[in-house]
Design an enzyme around this catalytic site. Sequence first.
Site, mmCIF file in Angstrom:
data_model
loop_
_atom_site.group_PDB
_atom_site.id
_atom_site.type_symbol
_atom_site.label_atom_id
_atom_site.label_comp_id
_atom_site.label_asym_id
_atom_site.label_seq_id
_atom_site.Cartn_x
_atom_site.Cartn_y
_atom_site.Cartn_z
ATOM 1 N N GLU A 191 0.858 -1.187 0.000
ATOM 2 C CA GLU A 191 0.000 0.000 0.000
ATOM 3 C C GLU A 191 0.887 1.226 0.000
ATOM 4 O OE1 GLU A 191 -2.214 -0.354 3.625
ATOM 5 O OE2 GLU A 191 -3.475 -1.965 2.863
ATOM 6 N N LYS B 86 2.392 4.448 1.448
ATOM 7 C CA LYS B 86 2.543 4.925 2.827
ATOM 8 C C LYS B 86 2.305 6.431 2.790
ATOM 9 C CE LYS B 86 5.559 4.700 6.841
ATOM 10 N NZ LYS B 86 5.235 6.012 7.354
ATOM 11 N N GLU C 264 -5.323 7.432 7.248
ATOM 12 C CA GLU C 264 -4.327 8.499 7.298
ATOM 13 C C GLU C 264 -4.979 9.761 6.736
ATOM 14 O OE1 GLU C 264 -1.360 7.849 8.672
ATOM 15 O OE2 GLU C 264 0.042 9.354 7.924
ATOM 16 N N LYS D 57 2.378 -5.538 3.588
ATOM 17 C CA LYS D 57 1.683 -6.240 4.677
ATOM 18 C C LYS D 57 1.357 -7.685 4.308
ATOM 19 C CE LYS D 57 -0.530 -1.895 5.952
ATOM 20 N NZ LYS D 57 -1.795 -1.184 6.169
ATOM 21 N N ARG E 288 4.559 -3.254 17.083
ATOM 22 C CA ARG E 288 5.361 -2.938 15.907
ATOM 23 C C ARG E 288 5.640 -4.303 15.292
ATOM 24 N NH1 ARG E 288 7.352 1.328 13.869
ATOM 25 N NH2 ARG E 288 7.097 2.710 15.643
ATOM 26 N N LYS F 112 7.596 -1.330 6.630
ATOM 27 C CA LYS F 112 7.558 -0.059 5.905
ATOM 28 C C LYS F 112 8.836 0.105 5.099
ATOM 29 C CE LYS F 112 8.865 2.480 10.057
ATOM 30 N NZ LYS F 112 8.455 3.368 11.106
HETATM 31 P P1 AMP Z 1 6.036 5.338 11.000
HETATM 32 O O1 AMP Z 1 5.369 6.527 11.643
HETATM 33 O O2 AMP Z 1 7.164 5.683 10.095
HETATM 34 O O3 AMP Z 1 6.336 4.227 11.982
HETATM 35 O O4 AMP Z 1 4.962 4.702 10.015
HETATM 36 C C1 AMP Z 1 3.749 4.258 10.478
HETATM 37 C C2 AMP Z 1 2.662 5.254 10.132
HETATM 38 O O5 AMP Z 1 2.441 5.316 8.740
HETATM 39 C C3 AMP Z 1 1.320 4.821 10.674
HETATM 40 O O6 AMP Z 1 1.171 5.169 12.010
HETATM 41 C C4 AMP Z 1 0.346 5.552 9.773
HETATM 42 O O7 AMP Z 1 0.044 6.808 10.338
HETATM 43 C C5 AMP Z 1 1.121 5.800 8.500
HETATM 44 N N1 AMP Z 1 0.575 5.142 7.296
HETATM 45 C C6 AMP Z 1 0.475 5.734 6.085
HETATM 46 N N2 AMP Z 1 -0.035 4.903 5.177
HETATM 47 C C7 AMP Z 1 -0.271 3.731 5.804
HETATM 48 C C8 AMP Z 1 -0.784 2.473 5.374
HETATM 49 N N3 AMP Z 1 -1.143 2.242 4.111
HETATM 50 N N4 AMP Z 1 -0.869 1.482 6.312
HETATM 51 C C9 AMP Z 1 -0.494 1.694 7.595
HETATM 52 N N5 AMP Z 1 -0.003 2.871 8.045
HETATM 53 C C10 AMP Z 1 0.115 3.886 7.169
#
Ligand code: AMP
Length: 636
Positions: free
Chosen positions: A296, A298, A351, A455, A469, A475
């Site tokens: 997906e 991000k 988001e 995922k 986590r 990611k």
């Molecule tokens: P990070 O803040 O770098 O740990 O990345 C996680 C964050 O990415 C999550 O808390 C979401 O706010 C954001 N996010 C954006 N797109 C997605 C997605 N497709 N799936 C899950 N989280 C996402």
Amino acid sequence: MDAGSPDNNAETSEQDVDMEIKEAEKEEEEEREEMKAERAATKQLVPYAALVKTFEKCEQTTKRLEITEHLVMLFIQLCPDYEGLELGIGESIIMRAIGDSTGRKPDAIKKSYQKIGDLGTVAQESKRSQSTLFPAAALTVPHVFKKLKEIAMFEGQSSQARKIKIIQNLLVACKGNEAKYIIRQLEGKLRIGLAEQTVLAALAQAVVLSDPKSKKWSTGTREERLLRAAEVVKSVYNQLPSYDMIIPALLEHPLEELLDHCTMRPGIPLKPMLAHPTKSLTEVLDRFEGQNFTCEYKYDGERAQIHKLEDGTISIYSRNSENMSQRYPDVMEKIQKWIKPSTTSFIIDCETVAWDKEKKRILPFQVLSTRKRKDVKEEDIKVQVAIFAFDCLYLNGESLLQTSLKTRRQKMMESFIRTEDEFFFAESMDSNNIEDIQHFLDESIKNNCEGLMVKLYDNEHATYEPSKRSRNWLKVKKDYLAGVGDSVDLVVIGAFHGKGKRTAVYGAFLLACYDPETEKFQTVCKIGTGFSEEQLKTFHEKLKDTVIPTPRSDFMLGENPIKPDVWFKPTQVWEVQPADLSVSPVYMAGVGQVDPTKGISLRFPRFLKIREDKEVEDATSSDQIVEFYLNQGRND
Ligand code: AMP
């Protein structure tokens, strides 16, 4: 509660604050009356001093086991209401309250703070230098927590003065070491090494050990029950992070039934599932080998968990379970439109991103961050937002946490309505082919996203794991990939016959880099992707005339060489894009530089084009390959 928000509101003048303090004092008087009645009604309130003793004991050790033990002892004694408050009151308010309640000058307090670095200790010491005329009644845990909650909930105009007044009153009533911890609680950081998971384990253990039969258990049985209990309480807390609900249920029902009584529900935000960082697409492929996964975009915005209760109430929560409904009045007004009539209750994970309505595109995070966070009025909103939904945790009265992402996504798509400029489903792609993923990643970046979320998709492990986590979500951020963006130019030294449709041509090739020092061609990878059928035909035509019966003596192949079907005299240089580089016992590039016997190989190389302009000796050198390999680790 807005943790950490600076509370030193410069617009409020000193006089205003004084006036507000007077008003608040009136309210306080009424409060005192109320408290008297409360005390009369409850015979045995837990002294705050008991809690402070436990805090002190925790602070004196770093051993988790000991900390847990102290908490267990406390919980066995008390089992009180416990509020997981995150206050984060600003320093200036606290300093002012310390000054007002102890009579110390603001400058003196500031100086002590600079010296000691802990406002709790400053408060404690300031109290010591103060003589109390009328000793106040002992503080109790419920009273202190009630006050903390009030402070946390005050909003708007006169809130600053009210907060100061309450803190002041608490400080006046403090005895012993209480001031230190009250102040730290106000700051939202106890700093006694007390993690949430420890609190949960201690709660569970307190319940187990308060069973009179527990004294007769063998050590083994005890250990096992304690562990199991901690597991149950932790998993319940993940779904229903509310001590207010869990503790009464713990007291009322057997532990085994806790999950039946404490299930997730709209209105109570869950701690979101988080992703594990990865450095390369190959790491993703390695992790998910043999399993289906989905990619997906991000999105680079702010997480939003949207809840709808059966009674129609809708709320938006942040990543930290903060209620953001008032911060997004524009979104709140539109949500109803996106919900299908058959969807009665839900929790979705989304988001929020800044959105350019004209150009129909996502704007960078910096734009979103210019939106006001407090006292947002719809008419003043300049930055439009769009919501991208990527998961559904609860639907029409049922938890979906244990179902696979595939099911959750499907249900989400059936239950909501994509609405132009407002509500979208996260862009996704289910191919597990590295080239498709690379392409999707490039697209995500072009669309102002941060990279990809990859995922696990449809097996029994593809569940939603609140607060974890998890390695089931990875990611891939564009920044992580910085070190492997470069392509390399390599020499074709061998080939493998094609299979299936490709029997008439070569299906894959053996490539080498060039080491100018030893004047040898060192093997570096086998390549089979990135070619069109047309190109394969041309290469076959060109290369078949350069076939040699045995590898040349300037080919460095190593002890466990890869054996192509045919060898070529080196004539062609190809530009190739690797996804990743790794140390390999099979390939020889830069052997001896990173490992005495192993070389470096390109993983998942993709053919880009022929470098007609390059001679074989101009190919990428072994040293450069080593450098690329070492560079990709710089984001570790
Ligand atoms: P990070 O803040 O770098 O740990 O990345 C996680 C964050 O990415 C999550 O808390 C979401 O706010 C954001 N996010 C954006 N797109 C997605 C997605 N497709 N799936 C899950 N989280 C996402």
